[in-house]
Design an enzyme around this catalytic site. Structure first.
Site, short mmCIF file in Angstrom:
data_model
loop_
_atom_site.label_atom_id
_atom_site.label_comp_id
_atom_site.label_asym_id
_atom_site.label_seq_id
_atom_site.Cartn_x
_atom_site.Cartn_y
_atom_site.Cartn_z
N HIS A 82 0.81 -1.21 0.00
CA HIS A 82 0.00 0.00 0.00
C HIS A 82 0.85 1.27 0.00
O HIS A 82 0.36 2.36 -0.32
CB HIS A 82 -0.93 0.00 1.22
CG HIS A 82 -2.25 0.67 0.96
ND1 HIS A 82 -2.37 1.83 0.22
CD2 HIS A 82 -3.51 0.34 1.33
CE1 HIS A 82 -3.64 2.18 0.16
NE2 HIS A 82 -4.35 1.31 0.81
N SER A 83 2.12 1.15 0.35
CA SER A 83 2.99 2.33 0.36
C SER A 83 3.23 2.86 -1.05
O SER A 83 3.63 4.01 -1.23
CB SER A 83 4.33 1.99 1.01
OG SER A 83 5.01 0.98 0.28
#
Length: 496
Positions: A159-160
């Site tokens: 998700h980064s």
């Protein structure tokens, strides 16, 4: 050129292997505040998008397509590193071996129970961390025929890399219309009602003053509730709420498909938005599901009688992209021309009450949902949550900010998102898609629900902890039945 003192981030406790990086200052980008949060132990979150295809998938075509598109995006050709001298997290450009990111297991195309195999395969992926010494994405190709598709593609990423809306937009930028292989897909746009010019200046001034007062008041109320959630306010311990450590448990990934046309019938009949219908479905589906679970627990076993305890507090965290969307055309041009476009993780969230009840009129679910959503639209809670997390991070560091964020999220019951998809059938590197089912895992929820529209369908995709939600398909049915219940109610209402 000498070493810059960069060390790959180790989030999962794995040993860092050797990685080749392009050691040039101009090939580094500072990590955003959200990126730093997602690389902490408390919020190590991933995204999985399941792409059902109508034809078999050609791995060589996918590889060639990735090399000409996604690999030109900086986040898909960089690794997260820590500058040991300054202690600052950055994105470092690296050489990408595409073959290491495409996983194509040798499977029997005529296997028994392919749907069950797919569910087990995707569930297993929620227990396998990504290798932090390589760009944080993988593509899995499963050439098996399921009940909904002739082959399955799975995009797994950290998700980064970006927020959910940015990721979906980027995937869509890699697709083309099935009817026109050169054209990008089109997304529905909201129509704004034009203001009447004949409204007097005094009346308009009074309206804006009143509007600002409402925004101020609702923001203050939501901020107080937000702070109360950090300190003591928690949801009721219902059969849907996860316990301590739920973010680390394996997740079952399931989905169901409902008619987007049916949702539009309800929307148009009641003068609503699709978001109103989505939240009404969630509220009704959760109520029906919990009523059945409480009935089974009490030995009554009937979903027709009211088995719900009084005063259930159940809230959903709804994620908002507080930065204007880049748009799939800009992203497509960025990957084609290797130019720059707005990107990152600039997300906030709001804590939304989901009343649990069994009203006589099923349309009361939607009316309640609309009232709550309309009030939330007059609040700056999402921007406050983003700013508060950033301020906490700047003062106390990423670990403290991640703990505070986790405490807030774990005090609520469910994560809900709704993403608009293309209006027509599309192809992913020449492979026509039957459905798209994105979801997330790694957050402190026993159930996360994502609504994804595609053509005339709405896919409801869920990641659930089977220890808490042992019957996820029943929850899918309750959400699906809620829409049918709404449609029947508005149809009867029109006939009266």
């Amino acid at each position: 050129m000498g070493s810059l003192g960069l060390k790959p981030i180790n989030t999962n406790g794995q040993k860092n292997s050797t990685v080749v990086v392009i050691e040039q200052e101009q090939e580094q980008e500072p990590a955003s505040p959200a990126t730093r949060l997602f690389h902490t132990k408390n919020l190590n979150c991933h995204i999985i998008a399941i792409l059902g295809c109508t034809t078999k998938i050609n791995p060589d075509v996918i590889k060639k397509g990735l090399e000409s598109t996604l690999l030109n995006h900086p986040r898909f050709s960089s690794i997260p590193v820590v500058d040991e001298k300054k202690g600052v997290r950055k994105w470092q450009k690296t050489k990408v071996n595409v073959d290491e990111h495409i996983i194509c297991p040798d499977l029997d195309p005529d296997m028994d129970s392919p749907d069950e195999f797919l569910e087990k395969y995707t569930s297993n992926q929620t227990t396998i961390p990504l290798d932090m010494t390589k760009p944080l994405w993988e593509v899995h190709i499963l050439n098996i025929k399921t009940s909904e598709a002739n082959a399955i593609g799975i995009l797994k990423l950290h998700h980064s890399i970006g927020d959910g809306m940015s990721i979906i937009s980027l995937i869509l930028a890699c697709t083309r219309k099935a009817s026109d292989p050169e054209a990008l897909p089109t997304l529905p746009t909201s129509t704004k009602i034009k203001e009447k010019n004949d409204v007097g200046l005094l009346r308009r001034f009074c309206y804006y003053v009143w509007f600002l007062c409402m925004v101020f008041w609702y923001t203050i109320v939501d901020v107080v509730l937000f702070l109360a959630t950090i300190l003591f306010l928690k949801d009721t311990e219902t059969p849907m709420k996860g316990g301590v450590g739920v973010e680390h448990s394996p997740k079952r990934l399931v989905h169901t498909v409902v008619s987007l046309d049916d949702m539009k019938i309800v929307k148009n009949a009641l003068n609503l938005t699709i978001n109103d219908v989505v939240m009404g479905m969630a509220q009704a589906g959760f109520s029906r599901y919990l009523n059945r679970r409480y009935g089974n627990k009490n030995g009554k076993g009937s979903s027709k009688t009211n088995n719900l305890p009084k005063n259930i507090r159940l809230r959903g965290s709804i994620v908002f992209n507080i930065r204007p969307s880049t748009g799939i055309k800009a992203l497509a041009e960025m990957m084609e021309k290797k130019s720059k476009a707005r990107w990152g993780n600039k997300i906030g969230y709001v804590l939304t009450r989901l009343p649990i009840s069994l009203p006589d009129n099923p349309l009361d679910y939607i009316r309640q949902a609309k009232t709550i959503i309309d009030r939330k639209k007059l609040s700056l809670e999402s921007r406050f949550s983003f700013s508060a997390a950033k301020l906490t991070q700047d003062i106390f560091g990423s670990k403290v900010a991640a703990k505070v964020t986790r405490r807030i999220l774990s005090s609520t019951t469910v994560l809900i998102s709704n993403v608009v998809g293309p209006q027509e059938e599309i192809t992913f590197y020449g492979h026509k898609l039957a459905y798209v089912a994105p979801t997330t895992f790694g957050l402190p929820y026993a159930v996360t629900i994502h609504f994804q529209s595609y053509c005339n369908k709405m896919t409801i995709s869920m990641a659930v902890d089977s220890q808490v939600i042992p019957d996820p398909y029943q929850l899918c049915d309750d959400l699906q039945d809620s829409l049918q219940m709404f449609k029947e109610a508005v149809t009867k209402q029109d006939m009266v």
